[in-house]
Scaffold this active site. Structure first.
Site, PDB file in Angstrom:
ATOM      1  N   GLU A  77       0.849  -1.211   0.000  1.00 27.91           N
ATOM      2  CA  GLU A  77       0.000   0.000   0.000  1.00 27.91           C
ATOM      3  C   GLU A  77       0.883   1.258   0.000  1.00 27.91           C
ATOM      4  OE1 GLU A  77      -3.561   1.097  -0.718  1.00 27.91           O
ATOM      5  OE2 GLU A  77      -3.345  -0.974  -0.083  1.00 27.91           O
TER       6      GLU A  77
HETATM    7  C1  FAD Z   1       2.357  -9.686   0.261  1.00 31.77           C
HETATM    8  C2  FAD Z   1       2.162  -8.562  -0.714  1.00 31.77           C
HETATM    9  C3  FAD Z   1       0.872  -8.174  -1.079  1.00 31.77           C
HETATM   10  C4  FAD Z   1       0.682  -7.161  -2.006  1.00 31.77           C
HETATM   11  N1  FAD Z   1      -0.600  -6.855  -2.434  1.00 31.77           N
HETATM   12  C5  FAD Z   1      -0.758  -6.024  -3.504  1.00 31.77           C
HETATM   13  C6  FAD Z   1      -2.041  -5.854  -4.120  1.00 31.77           C
HETATM   14  O1  FAD Z   1      -3.058  -6.395  -3.661  1.00 31.77           O
HETATM   15  N2  FAD Z   1      -2.125  -5.080  -5.238  1.00 31.77           N
HETATM   16  C7  FAD Z   1      -1.041  -4.464  -5.778  1.00 31.77           C
HETATM   17  O2  FAD Z   1      -1.184  -3.802  -6.790  1.00 31.77           O
HETATM   18  N3  FAD Z   1       0.192  -4.591  -5.205  1.00 31.77           N
HETATM   19  C8  FAD Z   1       0.350  -5.350  -4.095  1.00 31.77           C
HETATM   20  N4  FAD Z   1       1.589  -5.503  -3.522  1.00 31.77           N
HETATM   21  C9  FAD Z   1       2.720  -4.769  -4.063  1.00 31.77           C
HETATM   22  C10 FAD Z   1       3.213  -3.671  -3.134  1.00 31.77           C
HETATM   23  O3  FAD Z   1       2.282  -2.623  -3.046  1.00 31.77           O
HETATM   24  C11 FAD Z   1       4.596  -3.230  -3.654  1.00 31.77           C
HETATM   25  O4  FAD Z   1       5.491  -4.285  -3.370  1.00 31.77           O
HETATM   26  C12 FAD Z   1       5.071  -1.937  -3.050  1.00 31.77           C
HETATM   27  O5  FAD Z   1       4.259  -0.859  -3.471  1.00 31.77           O
HETATM   28  C13 FAD Z   1       6.531  -1.616  -3.413  1.00 31.77           C
HETATM   29  O6  FAD Z   1       6.793  -1.830  -4.771  1.00 31.77           O
HETATM   30  P1  FAD Z   1       8.050  -2.725  -5.193  1.00 31.77           P
HETATM   31  O7  FAD Z   1       7.978  -3.983  -4.423  1.00 31.77           O
HETATM   32  O8  FAD Z   1       8.084  -2.835  -6.664  1.00 31.77           O
HETATM   33  O9  FAD Z   1       9.304  -1.922  -4.678  1.00 31.77           O
HETATM   34  P2  FAD Z   1      10.085  -0.750  -5.464  1.00 31.77           P
HETATM   35  O10 FAD Z   1       9.095   0.223  -6.002  1.00 31.77           O
HETATM   36  O11 FAD Z   1      11.045  -1.347  -6.392  1.00 31.77           O
HETATM   37  O12 FAD Z   1      10.858  -0.054  -4.257  1.00 31.77           O
HETATM   38  C14 FAD Z   1      12.071  -0.593  -3.692  1.00 31.77           C
HETATM   39  C15 FAD Z   1      12.597   0.365  -2.621  1.00 31.77           C
HETATM   40  O13 FAD Z   1      12.916   1.627  -3.213  1.00 31.77           O
HETATM   41  C16 FAD Z   1      12.208   2.670  -2.583  1.00 31.77           C
HETATM   42  N5  FAD Z   1      11.795   3.639  -3.608  1.00 31.77           N
HETATM   43  C17 FAD Z   1      11.200   3.393  -4.793  1.00 31.77           C
HETATM   44  N6  FAD Z   1      10.953   4.515  -5.456  1.00 31.77           N
HETATM   45  C18 FAD Z   1      11.400   5.523  -4.689  1.00 31.77           C
HETATM   46  C19 FAD Z   1      11.419   6.944  -4.823  1.00 31.77           C
HETATM   47  N7  FAD Z   1      10.901   7.552  -5.877  1.00 31.77           N
HETATM   48  N8  FAD Z   1      11.970   7.652  -3.825  1.00 31.77           N
HETATM   49  C20 FAD Z   1      12.481   7.062  -2.726  1.00 31.77           C
HETATM   50  N9  FAD Z   1      12.466   5.732  -2.537  1.00 31.77           N
HETATM   51  C21 FAD Z   1      11.943   4.966  -3.505  1.00 31.77           C
HETATM   52  C22 FAD Z   1      11.010   2.016  -1.919  1.00 31.77           C
HETATM   53  O14 FAD Z   1      10.527   2.760  -0.804  1.00 31.77           O
HETATM   54  C23 FAD Z   1      11.582   0.667  -1.534  1.00 31.77           C
HETATM   55  O15 FAD Z   1      12.229   0.750  -0.293  1.00 31.77           O
HETATM   56  C24 FAD Z   1       1.799  -6.492  -2.541  1.00 31.77           C
HETATM   57  C25 FAD Z   1       3.090  -6.853  -2.157  1.00 31.77           C
HETATM   58  C26 FAD Z   1       3.276  -7.874  -1.268  1.00 31.77           C
HETATM   59  C27 FAD Z   1       4.690  -8.272  -0.904  1.00 31.77           C
END
Ligand code: FAD
Length: 597
Positions: free
Chosen positions: A441
Site C-alpha cells: 500500500e
Molecule cells: C504480500 C504482498 C501483497 C501485495 N498486495 C498487492 C495488491 O493487492 N495489489 C497491488 O497492486 N500490489 C500489491 N503488492 C505490491 C506492493 O504494493 C509493492 O510491493 C510496493 O508498493 C513496493 O513496490 P516494489 O515492491 O516494486 O518496490 P520498489 O518500487 O522497487 O521499491 C524498492 C525500494 O525503493 C524505494 N523507492 C522506490 N521509489 C522511490 C522513490 N521515488 N523515492 C524514494 N524511494 C523509492 C522504496 O521505498 C523501496 O524501499 C503487494 C506486495 C506484497 C509483498
C-alpha cells in the site's frame, strides 16, 4: 497461548470519552442515527466475530497457507466457513453506501472493527478489507450501471474485490506500467498484461472476484497521467445474469512469503480479458488515491492491531514468568524467583508498546472522524478543512502504525525471551504478519516522501496550518488546567520543533531537492511524536474527567495517566534527536559514489 481478546474498554474510552463520537455523528447528515448504544453493540459483535471466528483459524491458517492446484487457489481450512459467517453478518459492507446494500456506518467504527480483525487474523482480514476498498472506488467513481451491477454483491460478500496495480517492473512507479486496454465496439475493453503480488487475486471463498485493474489506453499520455481504471471480473455474467462465463484472467502462481500465509498473493495474467472503464480515461491513478486514503489507514491498523495483541500476551506472560529478584530484594518469598514484571527493563518494553498502541488507536479514530466529517458534514467549509487533515495525516498514520506496530511486535516478543521466538505464544507469527504492512500500500519510505514533499514543501493548501490550528485550539481550551500542565508543555515543545523544522526543510529544499528525501523519514517520525503527544494530552484530559466522575473505573483511568507520563518522560525526548538528524542534511548521503556502496 494464542488467541485474541479485543480491547473493548480502551476502544470505548477513545470513542466516547476522548472523541465524543455520538455528538459528532448527531451533528452530521447520514450518521445521526448512530447512537452510543448502537456503537457499543457493533463493537461487541465485532469483538465476538474476531475472537470466536477469526482468531481460532489464525495459527492453522499460517501453518497450512494457501495452495495453487490446477490454476485454482485454495485458502486454508476453515477460511471459507469463516468468510460465509463474516459475510452473513453484514461486515463486508459495514461502511458501504446504503443505496446499494451497504450499512452506511461511519469510518470511525470501521477503523476499530478493522483493528480487531487485523489483530485476530491479518491474513483473513485482507480479503474483506480489499473488497471494501474496491467497493469504495466503484461507489465514488463508477457509473450508475457499474454500481448497480457490482456493489450489492461486493457488500454482501457474494463476490469479492482486488486491487491490481503492481507489475514486475513497476511497483512504486506506476507511471511505467505495461498493461494495455484496447476499446471494443460494444464500449467494453480488452485488457492484457501481467500483474504481480495481487492480494486475494484468486481464492475459493465465493463465486466471483472483481479485479480493479490499472491499464493504459492506446493513445494515453506517458507516465502517471495516462493510467485508466478498469473493472475486470473473474467471471462474466451469462444471459441469466449469473457469473458463469470465465473471463480470460488466470492465476499463474502464488508467492511463498514471510508472513500472512493465509492470504493468497497472486500473479495474475490478463489475456484479452473483458473489462469496463471506471469513470473517465486517464484518471485511474486519482481514483485509486480515493481508495488508498481508506486502505492506507486499514493497513496501518494491521501493525497497530498486531502490536496490541502482542502486548496483551506479553503483559500476561510478564506477570506469570518468574526469573531473578527485584532490584529492591525479594518480592515473592513463596516463589523461587520474582515475576519478570518487577524488572524495570521489562516494564520499559511493555510500556513502550502500550504507549504507542494507545496513542495510535486514538489517532486512528481522530483521522477516521475527519474522513467522516469530510464525507458526511453539511457544512462545506468543515468538509474542506477535514479533507486537508486527512490528506496530511493519512501517510503519517499508515507509516507510524505499521513501523511502530512492527517494532512493538518485536519488543513484545523480546519480553518472552526464547519463548517468544518459538511458536507456542504466537508472537513470532505476529512479527512475521506485521512486517508486510511497512511495505505494501506504498512503502513507508514513500509515505514519508508524500508527507515531506507533497504535503509540506510543495503544499499550496495550508495543510500543516490546519493541524497547527487544531493543536493550538486544544492548548487554548485546556492550557489553564493544572492537571494537564506537563502534557500541554510537552505538546507545545513538540509543536514548536515541528514548526521550526518544517520551515528549515522548506528553505533547504530550495537549494537542494534531495533535502526532502533525506529528511522525510525522521520528519514523519517527528510528526508522529507530535501527533501522539496531542493524542496523549486528549486522553489525559478524558482520564482526569473519568477519575473525577467515575470512581468505579479509577484504576483504568490511573493507568492511562501513568502511561501518558511514561510517554512524555521516556519517548518524547527522541524529538530532539530527530530534529538533529533532519538538520544533519542530505550532503552526507549523496556524496558517496554509486560504486562505493
Ligand atoms: C504480500 C504482498 C501483497 C501485495 N498486495 C498487492 C495488491 O493487492 N495489489 C497491488 O497492486 N500490489 C500489491 N503488492 C505490491 C506492493 O504494493 C509493492 O510491493 C510496493 O508498493 C513496493 O513496490 P516494489 O515492491 O516494486 O518496490 P520498489 O518500487 O522497487 O521499491 C524498492 C525500494 O525503493 C524505494 N523507492 C522506490 N521509489 C522511490 C522513490 N521515488 N523515492 C524514494 N524511494 C523509492 C522504496 O521505498 C523501496 O524501499 C503487494 C506486495 C506484497 C509483498
Amino acid at each position: 497461548m494464542t488467541g485474541y481478546s479485543a480491547p473493548l474498554q480502551d476502544m470505548q474510552f477513545v470513542l466516547h470519552e476522548v472523541q465524543d463520537a455520538e455528538a459528532l455523528f448527531a451533528s452530521m447528515e447520514g450518521t445521526a442515527e448512530v447512537s452510543r448504544d448502537l456503537i457499543d453493540a457493533v463493537l461487541e459483535s465485532a469483538a465476538k466475530i474476531a475472537q470466536e471466528v477469526l482468531a481460532p483459524i489464525n495459527r492453522s491458517g499460517d501453518e497450512e497457507g494457501c495452495r495453487l492446484e490446477q490454476g485454482k487457489v485454495f485458502t486454508p481450512k476453515g477460511f471459507k466457513e469463516a468468510y460465509t459467517a463474516f459475510a452473513e453478518g453484514g461486515w463486508i459492507g459495514l461502511s458501504g453506501d446504503p443505496q446499494y446494500g451497504g450499512q452506511g456506518m461511519p469510518k470511525v467504527l470501521a477503523v476499530l472493527f478493522e483493528e480487531m480483525i487485523m489483530a485476530a487474523n491479518s491474513s483473513f482480514a485482507l480479503y474483506p478489507i480489499l473488497s471494501a476498498g474496491a467497493s469504495l472506488a466503484l461507489a465514488r467513481h463508477g457509473s450508475e450501471e457499474l454500481k448497480q451491477r457490482y456493489l450489492p454483491k461486493l457488500y454482501s460478500g457474494q463476490w469479492s474485490g482486488t486491487m491490481c496495480l503492481t507489475e514486475a517492473h513497476a511497483g512504486t512507479d506506476l507511471g511505467i506500467i505495461k498493461t494495455r486496454a484496447v476499446p471494443n465496439v460494444d464500449g467494453s475493453y480488452q485488457i492484457s498484461g501481467t500483474k504481480i503480488f495481487i492480494t486475494g487475486g484468486d481464492h475459493d471463498l465465493n463465486a466471483n472476484i472483481i479485479h480493479l485493474v490499472l491499464a493504459k489506453l492506446p493513445d494515453a499520455p506517458e507516465g502517471p497521467k495516462g493510467i485508466s481504471l478498469f473493472v475486470v471480473p473473474r467471471h462474466l455474467d451469462d444471459e441469466a445474469g449469473d457469473p458463469s462465463k470465465a473471463n480470460n484472467v488466470s492465476c499463474g502462481a502464488i508467492e511463498h512469503k514471510m508472513g500472512i500465509k493465509g492470504s493468497a498473493t497472486c500473479v495474475l495474467n490478463f489475456d484479452d480479458a473483458q473489462g469496463f472503464l471506471v469513470g473517465e480515461p486517464n484518471k485511474g491513478l486519482n481514483y485509486m488515491f480515493t481508495m488508498m486514503n481508506y486502505e492506507r489507514l486499514s493497513i496501518g491498523l494491521q501493525g497497530l492491531g498486531l502490536a496490541d495483541s502482542s502486548y496483551r500476551s506479553a503483559a500476561q506472560y510478564a506477570r506469570e514468568r518468574v526469573q531473578g529478584r527485584s532490584a529492591h530484594g525479594v518480592q515473592d518469598e513463596k516463589s523461587v524467583a520474582d515475576p519478570i514484571l518487577v524488572h524495570a527493563d521489562v516494564r520499559r518494553m511493555l510500556l513502550t508498546v502500550r504507549a504507542d498502541t494507545e496513542a495510535g488507536r486514538a489517532l486512528a479514530v481522530y483521522v477516521a472522524s475527519q474522513l467522516d466529517v469530510a464525507h458526511f458534514h453539511r457544512d462545506e467549509q468543515r468538509r474542506a478543512r477535514a479533507a486537508k487533515l486527512v490528506a496530511l495525516l493519512t501517510p503519517v498514520a499508515k507509516a507510524a502504525f505499521s513501523d511502530r506496530g512492527f517494532e512493538g511486535c518485536v519488543m513484545a516478543q523480546q519480553v518472552l525471551g526464547g519463548h517468544g521466538y518459538v511458536r507456542e505464544w504466537g508472537l513470532e507469527q505476529n512479527v512475521r504478519d506485521a512486517r508486510i504492512a511497512q511495505i505494501y500500500e506504498g512503502t513507508n519510505g514513500i509515505q514519508a516522501l508524500d508527507l515531506a514533499g507533497r504535503k509540506l514543501v510543495r503544499d499550496r493548501d495550508g495543510l500543516l496550518e490546519v493541524l497547527i490550528d487544531e493543536i493550538e485550539t486544544f492548548i487554548a481550551e485546556h492550557g489553564a488546567q493544572e492537571s494537564l500542565a506537563s502534557s500541554i508543555a510537552a505538546l507545545k515543545a513538540a509543536l514548536s520543533s515541528v514548526v521550526d523544522v518544517s520551515a528549515w526543510l522548506k528553505e533547504a529544499a530550495q537549494t537542494d531537492a534531495d533535502e526532502i528525501g533525506a529528511a522525510s523519514v525522521p520528519y514523519l517520525r517527528l510528526m508522529t511524536l507530535l501527533l501522539y503527544a496531542f493524542m496523549w494530552a486528549r486522553m489525559e484530559r478524558a482520564a482526569h474527567e473519568g477519575l473525577a466522575n467515575n470512581s468505579a473505573n479509577a484504576s483504568f483511568y490511573d493507568a492511562k495517566l501513568k502511561t501518558a507520563a511514561f510517554f512524555r518522560a521516556r519517548m518524547m525526548p527522541n524529538a530532539q534527536a530527530l530534529v538533529g538528524e533532519i538538520k544533519g542534511g542530505c550532503a552526507v548521503l549523496m556524496t558517496m559514489d554509486a560504486d562505493q556502496f
